[in-house]
Design a protein around this motif. Structure first.
Motif, PDB file in Angstrom:
ATOM      1  N   PHE A 171       0.740  -1.031   0.078  1.00 18.71           N
ATOM      2  CA  PHE A 171      -0.100   0.013  -0.068  1.00 18.71           C
ATOM      3  C   PHE A 171       1.077   1.344  -0.101  1.00 18.71           C
ATOM      4  CE2 PHE A 171      -2.846  -3.273   1.950  1.00 18.71           C
ATOM      5  CZ  PHE A 171      -4.024  -2.921   1.295  1.00 18.71           C
ATOM      6  N   TRP A 172       0.470   2.188  -0.623  1.00 21.19           N
ATOM      7  CA  TRP A 172       1.206   3.615  -0.744  1.00 21.19           C
ATOM      8  C   TRP A 172      -0.019   4.497   0.022  1.00 21.19           C
ATOM      9  CZ3 TRP A 172       1.812   7.371  -5.423  1.00 21.19           C
ATOM     10  CH2 TRP A 172       2.919   8.434  -5.039  1.00 21.19           C
ATOM     11  N   GLU A 188      -6.565   3.187   8.645  1.00 19.16           N
ATOM     12  CA  GLU A 188      -7.630   3.105   7.569  1.00 19.16           C
ATOM     13  C   GLU A 188      -7.637   1.598   7.126  1.00 19.16           C
ATOM     14  OE1 GLU A 188      -9.774   4.837   3.641  1.00 19.16           O
ATOM     15  OE2 GLU A 188      -7.821   5.339   4.064  1.00 19.16           O
ATOM     16  N   ILE A 189      -6.297   1.404   6.782  1.00 18.71           N
ATOM     17  CA  ILE A 189      -6.028   0.011   5.868  1.00 18.71           C
ATOM     18  C   ILE A 189      -6.636  -1.291   6.840  1.00 18.71           C
ATOM     19  CG2 ILE A 189      -4.535  -1.565   4.969  1.00 18.71           C
ATOM     20  CD1 ILE A 189      -3.323   1.011   3.849  1.00 18.71           C
ATOM     21  N   ARG A 190      -6.346  -1.017   8.187  1.00 18.91           N
ATOM     22  CA  ARG A 190      -6.325  -2.201   8.977  1.00 18.91           C
ATOM     23  C   ARG A 190      -8.062  -2.235   9.369  1.00 18.91           C
ATOM     24  NH1 ARG A 190      -1.661  -0.345  11.670  1.00 18.91           N
ATOM     25  NH2 ARG A 190       0.094  -1.889  11.617  1.00 18.91           N
ATOM     26  N   GLN A 191      -8.598  -1.117   9.480  1.00 14.80           N
ATOM     27  CA  GLN A 191      -9.987  -1.078   9.971  1.00 14.80           C
ATOM     28  C   GLN A 191     -10.874  -1.672   8.841  1.00 14.80           C
ATOM     29  OE1 GLN A 191     -10.934   3.089  10.679  1.00 14.80           O
ATOM     30  NE2 GLN A 191      -9.728   3.081  12.637  1.00 14.80           N
ATOM     31  N   LEU A 192     -10.330  -1.287   7.760  1.00 17.07           N
ATOM     32  CA  LEU A 192     -11.268  -1.817   6.190  1.00 17.07           C
ATOM     33  C   LEU A 192     -10.941  -3.421   6.274  1.00 17.07           C
ATOM     34  CD1 LEU A 192     -10.152   0.844   3.682  1.00 17.07           C
ATOM     35  CD2 LEU A 192     -12.580   0.284   4.500  1.00 17.07           C
ATOM     36  N   PHE A 193      -9.935  -3.924   6.770  1.00 15.19           N
ATOM     37  CA  PHE A 193      -9.792  -5.268   6.498  1.00 15.19           C
ATOM     38  C   PHE A 193      -9.924  -6.144   7.660  1.00 15.19           C
ATOM     39  CE2 PHE A 193      -7.380  -3.802   2.703  1.00 15.19           C
ATOM     40  CZ  PHE A 193      -7.689  -4.844   1.740  1.00 15.19           C
ATOM     41  N   ALA A 194     -10.098  -5.572   8.950  1.00 14.31           N
ATOM     42  CA  ALA A 194     -10.020  -6.385  10.200  1.00 14.31           C
ATOM     43  C   ALA A 194     -11.277  -7.222  10.315  1.00 14.31           C
ATOM     44  CB  ALA A 194     -10.095  -5.215  11.181  1.00 14.31           C
ATOM     45  N   ALA A 195     -12.529  -6.850   9.612  1.00 14.71           N
ATOM     46  CA  ALA A 195     -13.479  -7.934  10.003  1.00 14.71           C
ATOM     47  C   ALA A 195     -13.382  -9.217   9.088  1.00 14.71           C
ATOM     48  CB  ALA A 195     -14.829  -7.016   9.332  1.00 14.71           C
ATOM     49  N   ASP A 196     -12.499  -9.312   8.080  1.00 12.63           N
ATOM     50  CA  ASP A 196     -12.614 -10.507   7.408  1.00 12.63           C
ATOM     51  C   ASP A 196     -11.142 -10.960   7.321  1.00 12.63           C
ATOM     52  OD1 ASP A 196     -14.998 -10.513   6.270  1.00 12.63           O
ATOM     53  OD2 ASP A 196     -14.561  -8.761   5.088  1.00 12.63           O
ATOM     54  N   PHE A 197     -10.065 -10.081   7.707  1.00 11.42           N
ATOM     55  CA  PHE A 197      -8.645 -10.627   7.872  1.00 11.42           C
ATOM     56  C   PHE A 197      -8.117 -10.456   9.167  1.00 11.42           C
ATOM     57  CE2 PHE A 197     -10.064  -9.694   3.524  1.00 11.42           C
ATOM     58  CZ  PHE A 197      -9.358 -10.656   2.771  1.00 11.42           C
ATOM     59  N   HIS A 198      -6.902 -11.289   9.487  1.00 13.55           N
ATOM     60  CA  HIS A 198      -6.079 -11.034  10.415  1.00 13.55           C
ATOM     61  C   HIS A 198      -5.107  -9.979   9.740  1.00 13.55           C
ATOM     62  CE1 HIS A 198      -7.670 -14.334  12.803  1.00 13.55           C
ATOM     63  NE2 HIS A 198      -7.414 -14.992  11.789  1.00 13.55           N
ATOM     64  N   VAL A 199      -5.082  -8.631  10.632  1.00 13.25           N
ATOM     65  CA  VAL A 199      -4.485  -7.514  10.028  1.00 13.25           C
ATOM     66  C   VAL A 199      -3.126  -7.097  11.024  1.00 13.25           C
ATOM     67  CG1 VAL A 199      -6.328  -6.461   8.938  1.00 13.25           C
ATOM     68  CG2 VAL A 199      -5.887  -5.986  11.216  1.00 13.25           C
ATOM     69  N   ASP A 200      -2.544  -8.087  11.493  1.00 13.13           N
ATOM     70  CA  ASP A 200      -1.325  -7.988  12.585  1.00 13.13           C
ATOM     71  C   ASP A 200      -0.256  -7.646  11.592  1.00 13.13           C
ATOM     72  OD1 ASP A 200      -2.942  -8.444  14.595  1.00 13.13           O
ATOM     73  OD2 ASP A 200      -2.372 -10.663  14.527  1.00 13.13           O
ATOM     74  N   SER A 201      -0.101  -7.836  10.582  1.00  8.94           N
ATOM     75  CA  SER A 201       1.395  -7.870   9.539  1.00  8.94           C
ATOM     76  C   SER A 201       1.032  -6.811   8.602  1.00  8.94           C
ATOM     77  CB  SER A 201       1.690  -9.132   8.857  1.00  8.94           C
ATOM     78  OG  SER A 201       2.817  -8.961   8.205  1.00  8.94           O
ATOM     79  N   LEU A 202       1.431  -5.648   9.200  1.00 11.72           N
ATOM     80  CA  LEU A 202       1.499  -4.375   8.126  1.00 11.72           C
ATOM     81  C   LEU A 202       2.496  -3.488   8.588  1.00 11.72           C
ATOM     82  CD1 LEU A 202      -0.322  -2.854   5.856  1.00 11.72           C
ATOM     83  CD2 LEU A 202      -1.406  -1.698   7.694  1.00 11.72           C
ATOM     84  N   GLU A 203       3.560  -3.633   7.881  1.00 14.89           N
ATOM     85  CA  GLU A 203       4.719  -3.121   8.057  1.00 14.89           C
ATOM     86  C   GLU A 203       5.387  -2.159   7.035  1.00 14.89           C
ATOM     87  OE1 GLU A 203       6.268  -3.954  10.973  1.00 14.89           O
ATOM     88  OE2 GLU A 203       4.843  -5.747  11.530  1.00 14.89           O
ATOM     89  N   LYS A 204       6.042  -1.043   7.706  1.00 15.83           N
ATOM     90  CA  LYS A 204       6.508  -0.090   6.865  1.00 15.83           C
ATOM     91  C   LYS A 204       7.566  -0.634   5.837  1.00 15.83           C
ATOM     92  CE  LYS A 204       6.829   4.339   8.117  1.00 15.83           C
ATOM     93  NZ  LYS A 204       6.905   5.660   8.802  1.00 15.83           N
ATOM     94  N   ALA A 205       7.567  -0.604   4.703  1.00 14.27           N
ATOM     95  CA  ALA A 205       8.653  -0.974   3.994  1.00 14.27           C
ATOM     96  C   ALA A 205       9.877  -0.128   3.947  1.00 14.27           C
ATOM     97  CB  ALA A 205       8.297  -0.901   2.462  1.00 14.27           C
ATOM     98  N   THR A 206      10.964  -0.868   4.066  1.00 17.01           N
ATOM     99  CA  THR A 206      12.371  -0.021   4.108  1.00 17.01           C
ATOM    100  C   THR A 206      13.274   0.106   3.081  1.00 17.01           C
ATOM    101  OG1 THR A 206      13.382  -2.277   4.687  1.00 17.01           O
ATOM    102  CG2 THR A 206      12.352  -1.182   6.485  1.00 17.01           C
TER     103      THR A 206
END
Length: 230
Positions: A171-172, A188-206
């Protein structure tokens, strides 16, 4: 061994043109003609000309996903989709800009890679695709669609996955006004996906490209069992 390339019908959409500052307040018609026009005008500035570095790192890491059947949304010229194909994934790439499909097909042929290509709006995919994929992958498709359709986008992703499937997205999440590309936040991304997905792994790209540094987030969202059973 040479891999057969399979092409599909005509196409019609890609992934987001960068709008100039002077056009930030305009609301473009985000249809096939709009995106195809960016290719024809030579203004497809979203195209990195290479796979996204965070995806390269992911596939070279010890945590790389096991190859499986993947649907890639809004593939543009196919750099990321072909990267996954080269790593053994059975990839179906979707876009609705004719130039996107044609350029991806040419690149696949040149590299002897197998990829299935479908010319389609992501919101009008064949019913036969429902529940058929181990993975759904995206990069800059989410930020290209009208933000009012983001909840609908999540439902598209969910519908494509088999039980136990996984969404892989880069995601950009920028904060610039206007669009496309439209901004977002990790929250926002976590909120949108949380009902249907496990959203723990959302890491800033390095290792993002410079003009997206500190604004890209790599998501690996497994489908919740309750969502796949719904």
């Amino acid at each position: 061994m040479d891999m057969e390339r399979r092409r599909s019908p005509k196409a019609s959409q890609s992934i987001f043109p960068f709008m100039s500052a002077s056009s930030d307040n305009l609301t473009p018609a985000l249809d096939a003609a709009f995106w195809e026009g960016r290719y024809q005008e030579g203004t497809a500035r979203w195209d990195l000309g290479q796979p996204a570095p965070p995806f390269v790192s992911l596939l070279e890491s010890a945590d790389a996903p096991t190859p499986g059947k993947m649907l890639a949304l809004g593939i543009g010229r196919g750099h990321d989709a072909l990267l996954f194909a080269a790593h053994g994934f059975e990839v179906t790439g979707v876009d609705f800009a004719p130039s996107a499909i044609a350029d991806t097909a040419e690149a696949a042929n040149r590299r002897n890679l197998l990829i299935n290509l479908l010319a389609s709006d992501i919101f009008a995919l064949p019913a036969a695709y429902t529940g058929q994929f181990d993975y759904v992958m995206e990069h800059t498709c989410f930020c290209a669609i009208d933000p009012v359709r983001r909840s609908e986008y999540v439902q598209v992703v969910r519908s494509l996955l088999r039980p136990g499937g996984e969404f892989i997205g880069l995601f950009w999440a920028h904060d610039r006004p206007g669009g496309p590309p439209y901004g977002s936040t990790p929250e926002e991304i976590r909120q949108l996906f949380a009902a249907d997905f496990h959203v723990d792994s959302l890491e800033k790209a390095t290792n993002s490209v410079p003009n997206r540094a500190d604004a890209e987030y790599l998501a690996r969202f497994p489908l919740r069992a309750s969502a796949s059973d719904a």
